[in-house]
Enzyme design. Structure first.
Site, PDB file in Angstrom:
ATOM      1  N   GLY A 247      68.689   3.660  27.011  1.00  0.00           N
ATOM      2  CA  GLY A 247      70.007   4.578  26.800  1.00  0.00           C
ATOM      3  C   GLY A 247      69.213   5.137  25.370  1.00  0.00           C
ATOM      4  O   GLY A 247      68.756   6.502  25.194  1.00  0.00           O
ATOM      5  N   PHE A 248      69.169   4.179  24.314  1.00  0.00           N
ATOM      6  CA  PHE A 248      68.206   4.521  23.337  1.00  0.00           C
ATOM      7  C   PHE A 248      68.983   5.758  22.240  1.00  0.00           C
ATOM      8  O   PHE A 248      67.712   5.789  22.292  1.00  0.00           O
ATOM      9  CB  PHE A 248      66.819   4.744  23.564  1.00  0.00           C
ATOM     10  CG  PHE A 248      66.126   4.229  24.365  1.00  0.00           C
ATOM     11  CD1 PHE A 248      65.697   2.917  24.144  1.00  0.00           C
ATOM     12  CD2 PHE A 248      65.351   4.405  25.913  1.00  0.00           C
ATOM     13  CE1 PHE A 248      65.004   2.290  25.328  1.00  0.00           C
ATOM     14  CE2 PHE A 248      65.308   3.999  26.560  1.00  0.00           C
ATOM     15  CZ  PHE A 248      65.051   2.870  26.657  1.00  0.00           C
ATOM     16  N   ILE A 637      67.935 -14.798  13.751  1.00  0.00           N
ATOM     17  CA  ILE A 637      67.342 -14.092  15.094  1.00  0.00           C
ATOM     18  C   ILE A 637      67.640 -14.857  15.769  1.00  0.00           C
ATOM     19  O   ILE A 637      67.296 -16.235  16.125  1.00  0.00           O
ATOM     20  CB  ILE A 637      65.221 -14.211  14.630  1.00  0.00           C
ATOM     21  CG1 ILE A 637      65.279 -13.172  14.274  1.00  0.00           C
ATOM     22  CG2 ILE A 637      65.091 -13.925  16.288  1.00  0.00           C
ATOM     23  CD1 ILE A 637      65.742 -11.446  14.381  1.00  0.00           C
ATOM     24  N   LYS A 641      62.699 -14.820  22.548  1.00  0.00           N
ATOM     25  CA  LYS A 641      62.407 -14.301  23.205  1.00  0.00           C
ATOM     26  C   LYS A 641      63.408 -12.972  23.102  1.00  0.00           C
ATOM     27  O   LYS A 641      62.590 -12.017  23.409  1.00  0.00           O
ATOM     28  CB  LYS A 641      62.981 -15.408  24.450  1.00  0.00           C
ATOM     29  CG  LYS A 641      61.954 -15.110  25.578  1.00  0.00           C
ATOM     30  CD  LYS A 641      62.546 -15.750  26.869  1.00  0.00           C
ATOM     31  CE  LYS A 641      60.936 -16.428  28.036  1.00  0.00           C
ATOM     32  NZ  LYS A 641      61.422 -17.624  28.243  1.00  0.00           N
ATOM     33  N   GLN A 646      62.231  -7.130  22.487  1.00  0.00           N
ATOM     34  CA  GLN A 646      62.968  -5.836  21.406  1.00  0.00           C
ATOM     35  C   GLN A 646      62.361  -5.246  21.081  1.00  0.00           C
ATOM     36  O   GLN A 646      62.060  -4.670  20.670  1.00  0.00           O
ATOM     37  CB  GLN A 646      64.723  -6.060  21.133  1.00  0.00           C
ATOM     38  CG  GLN A 646      65.156  -5.222  21.443  1.00  0.00           C
ATOM     39  CD  GLN A 646      66.827  -5.504  20.936  1.00  0.00           C
ATOM     40  OE1 GLN A 646      67.713  -4.315  20.116  1.00  0.00           O
ATOM     41  NE2 GLN A 646      67.144  -6.478  20.709  1.00  0.00           N
ATOM     42  N   GLY A 712      67.401  -3.641  17.355  1.00  0.00           N
ATOM     43  CA  GLY A 712      67.291  -1.923  18.200  1.00  0.00           C
ATOM     44  C   GLY A 712      65.969  -1.374  17.304  1.00  0.00           C
ATOM     45  O   GLY A 712      65.767  -1.020  18.822  1.00  0.00           O
ATOM     46  N   GLU A 713      66.537  -0.499  15.951  1.00  0.00           N
ATOM     47  CA  GLU A 713      66.436   0.368  15.495  1.00  0.00           C
ATOM     48  C   GLU A 713      64.877   0.215  14.653  1.00  0.00           C
ATOM     49  O   GLU A 713      64.086   0.957  14.298  1.00  0.00           O
ATOM     50  CB  GLU A 713      67.035   1.054  15.633  1.00  0.00           C
ATOM     51  CG  GLU A 713      68.509   1.015  16.129  1.00  0.00           C
ATOM     52  CD  GLU A 713      68.955   1.987  16.106  1.00  0.00           C
ATOM     53  OE1 GLU A 713      68.905   3.223  15.922  1.00  0.00           O
ATOM     54  OE2 GLU A 713      70.032   2.007  16.324  1.00  0.00           O
TER      55      GLU A 713
HETATM   56 MO1  MOS Z   1      70.692   4.262  18.477  1.00  0.00          MO
HETATM   57  S1  MOS Z   1      69.968   5.709  18.440  1.00  0.00           S
HETATM   58  O1  MOS Z   1      72.024   3.950  17.567  1.00  0.00           O
HETATM   59  O2  MOS Z   1      71.256   3.188  20.895  1.00  0.00           O
END
Ligand code: MOS
Length: 746
Positions: A247-248, A637, A641, A646, A712-713
């Site tokens: 989705g990002f 973490i 893996k 990610q 994730g970011e």
């Molecule tokens: Mo992220 S842009 O908060 O899915």
């Protein structure tokens, strides 16, 4: 007390290890059901009709030919669409839902055909003839945000500083008296998300109750938005989303097609499936907006920053203000007493932009970290040394101490791994055969977010546990990580955990965005497991037959599928024995876990340092990334893996941002010119070299029960700057406008 993952690392069997994805098998065998794959009886199919102009009014939609096609049930257009008259303004995005005949952007959804097959629906949609009264669209932010305008905006910033801006000290005076300065404009293009799974939804009504099989990063927010659009209670809407193929950020919002699919299903009184084609996703479901950013830096002769200014302008639509918060990170990345940041928007005839992986931080770090590289050259200082000299010992914006901050370790460990000390700082000085070789680096940071989350655990007489939380797994590994947390907390093998998510009837959780699912939902899962165990512990210590009779609750630990005294590993019994003997049907633990006031005491962020090597082909001047090292301090973490996986994804996303991704709009027609994967370039395997990810061993006792910061970011943040800095080092050409393509280097 039941197992505490954050504290007793050594007892954790799964958390922190490289555990395989628990849903891996179902994904590779195709058993995992994505939104469009749910088997629903009596399904009919919808296909969208989208505008072929960017601005104007629809004067006519001739549906006669389309209607004659066999299988076509109904065609909904602005001329016959059901009126949506919500009592109040629905939450979420401002959506265009066939309620008027205005066209406000290219590929606006202006109708849909419902037919008994997907083929009929799509063919019919192509036969609808649309007439427009066209107006000239404005799609170029440069026309409204020129360098001169940016300059005048920034000189008046005292007056128009928005809520999104920061201000401390006296920038103007400090900048004027700076010994070394940088004053440059950087820009980043419109980018489109392109998740592997397209947007798709199946809408099914039963009376006033609506079920949506959707691909979403936010089942609860979707439920709310949909309920509000149809003026029905949230309890009448169910969102099901067990698997999401990426989705990002684009799938954080409920876009118009979801409401339109539900509208269509109500109209034909049958379940309706609507899948967007790749091309249909360039416009009505968000994109990263173009940004133009001005950065001014001043430093004293020792390389200490004395003044920072960062002004960002991004494009948005005429019907919704979207802020790309590019300057947020700038306020706390470096110690500097005098700072001003601002964020402004220019409304254009385009769809509404949205969050894309590290919204704000990704474009913002390109500008700031490029400017820091320029300042390092200005000073004749190594870029790492410059950053270390400006390391903030505490949060320069709030004055709070860091909950933990491994940025200096990231520089050190990353540089060692990369071999940075062998770098000759002189541009064009290093070669690999005939090719120019460039080494660049950048720093990264991303805030640690956490929101209230709920979970429920049911320990069954079989000794298995069902763990449930609404949530979403957007490909990041939520199923796996939550199973690990539950297994360790309950002392069960991971095979005995069944984790369910992606359903708005399950315990409420936040959206999967802002890198906060692990911290938020993980903490809730842990607490729910502890709650269930505590109830079993109570039963055991009150049970005269139990070896734990009259033991102290605090002295009991969960392990090896049982409860045992921490002081005497033989004294205890299996969970199933306690359950059977006490004739319990099941043991349920429910919990809500939410942040306390730790954010008033600590500033909480992840950090990273990225090192990139590029080769510039001597004949074609083509930049090729050949190596990248990222060192990160991101708390605990949870799974080595899925975490590395990610990070690879985010770094690859950064390669695309640096070197290829660019949604191109025809400046006259306002139409997107490269709405497919042949023309919208994304990194493929050949573009992605060996990526090296290092996690600093970081223990943060303040941040949340798991000690996880989220990854994730931060994974994309800083990557584009590291690559741009490497290109400068290789060529002596400073590219301040992404993507870095051959024409700009030549
Ligand atoms: Mo992220 S842009 O908060 O899915």
């Amino acid at each position: 007390m039941a197992g505490k993952i954050g504290e007793s690392e050594q007892s954790a069997k799964y958390v922190g290890k490289a555990v395989n994805r628990v849903d891996g098998h179902s994904k590779v065998t195709g058993a995992a059901t994505y939104a469009a794959e749910h088997k629903i009886d009596d399904l009919v199919y919808a296909a969208l009709i989208q505008s072929t102009i960017a601005k104007g009014t629809i004067t006519k939609m001739d549906t006669s030919e389309a209607e004659r096609l066999p299988g076509v049930k109904v065609i909904i257009t602005p001329f016959n669409a059901p009126r949506l008259s919500s009592k109040s303004t629905p939450s979420g995005r401002s959506l265009l839902l066939l309620q008027d005949k205005q066209v406000q952007h290219d590929r606006q959804n202006i109708g849909l055909v419902i037919a008994d097959t997907w083929e009929s629906a799509s063919h019919a949609a192509s036969l609808v003839k649309v007439s427009y009264k066209q107006t000239e669209p404005q799609v170029e932010i440069e026309k409204h945000a020129t360098y001169e305008k940016l300059k005048s905006t920034t000189s008046e910033i005292g007056k128009q500083i928005s809520a999104a801006g920061h201000k401390r000290g006296d920038f103007s005076q400090a900048f004027a008296s700076g010994a070394h300065k940088v004053d440059q404009i950087y820009s980043t293009p419109m980018e489109s998300h392109n998740p592997m799974e397209p947007f798709a939804v199946i809408a099914s009504w039963e009376g006033e109750h609506l079920t949506l099989y959707d691909t979403t990063q936010a089942v609860f927010a979707t439920r709310k938005t949909v309920a509000e659009h149809f003026d029905i209670p949230e309890s009448h809407v169910r969102i099901i989303s067990p698997f999401v193929g990426g989705g990002f950020g684009s799938k954080l919002s409920t876009w118009s097609h979801v409401i339109l699919a539900a509208m269509a299903a109500r109209k034909v009184n049958l379940p309706v499936k609507l899948v967007l084609s790749r091309a249909q996703m360039y416009g009505p479901v968000g994109f990263r907006p173009k940004t133009i950013q001005r950065i001014l830096l001043a430093a004293d002769k020792n390389g200490k920053l004395t003044a920072i200014r960062h002004d960002n302008i991004n494009e948005t639509s005429h019907f919704e203000d979207y802020v790309e918060a590019s300057t947020h990170t700038t306020s706390r990345m470096y110690a500097c007493p005098n700072l001003i940041t601002s964020q402004n928007q220019v409304a254009l005839d385009i769809g509404t932009p949205t969050w894309m992986r590290a919204p704000g931080e990704a474009p913002g770090s390109f500008a700031l970290e490029s400017a820091m590289d320029e300042l390092a050259y200005e000073l004749g200082l190594d870029p790492i040394e410059l950053r270390v000299r400006n390391y903030p010992e505490k949060d320069p914006e709030s004055g709070l101490p860091w909950s933990s901050n491994s940025l200096r370790e990231c520089y050190k460990v990353g540089a060692e791994k990369f071999g940075w000390h062998k770098r000759n700082p002189e541009p064009k000085s290093m070669r690999a055969g005939k090719d120019l070789l460039g080494w660049g680096m950048a720093a990264a940071t991303y805030p640690t977010y956490r929101m209230a989350a709920n979970a429920q655990v049911t320990i069954l007489p079989s000794g298995e546990a069902l763990v449930q939380a609404g949530s979403q797994d957007i490909g990041t590994g939520t199923y796996t990580i939550m199973s690990q947390v539950a297994a360790d907390t309950l002392g069960l093998p991971i095979e005995k955990i069944k984790f369910e998510l992606g359903d708005s009837t399950l315990p409420r959780t936040p959206l999967s965005g802002g890198s906060m699912t692990a911290a938020s939902v993980g903490s809730a899962v842990q607490l729910a497991c502890q709650t269930a165990l505590n109830s079993l512990i109570k039963t055991a210590i009150a049970d005269q037959v139990s070896p734990l009779y009259q033991a102290k609750a605090e002295s009991i630990v969960a392990r090896d599928e049982g409860l045992y005294l921490s002081s005497d590993s033989k004294k205890g019994e299996r969970l199933t024995d306690i359950i059977k003997r006490n004739k319990l049907k099941q043991v349920v633990g429910k919990a809500e876990s939410k942040p306390g006031n730790e954010d008033e005491k600590y500033s909480m962020h992840s950090y990273g340092a990225i090192f990139a090597e590029v080769k510039i082909d001597s004949d074609l001047v083509r930049p090729k990334l050949t190596r990248m090292v990222g060192a990160y301090g991101a708390g605990k973490i949870l799974n080595l893996k899925t975490a590395r996986n990610q990070m690879f994804g985010g770094m690859t996303f950064g390669i695309g941002m640096a070197l290829m991704e660019h949604t191109l709009i025809d400046p006259k027609l306002g139409r997107i010119m490269n709405a497919d994967l042949a023309e919208y370039h994304l990194p493929v395997n050949l573009d992605v070299p060996n990526l090296d990810v290092i996690f600093i061993d970081e223990h943060d006792p303040h941040i949340n029960p798991l000690g996880a910061k989220g990854i994730g970011e931060i994974s994309i943040t800083g990557v584009a700057a590291a690559i741009a800095n490497a290109v400068y080092h290789a060529t002596g050409k400073r590219i301040r406008d992404l993507p870095i393509t051959i024409d700009k280097i030549m």
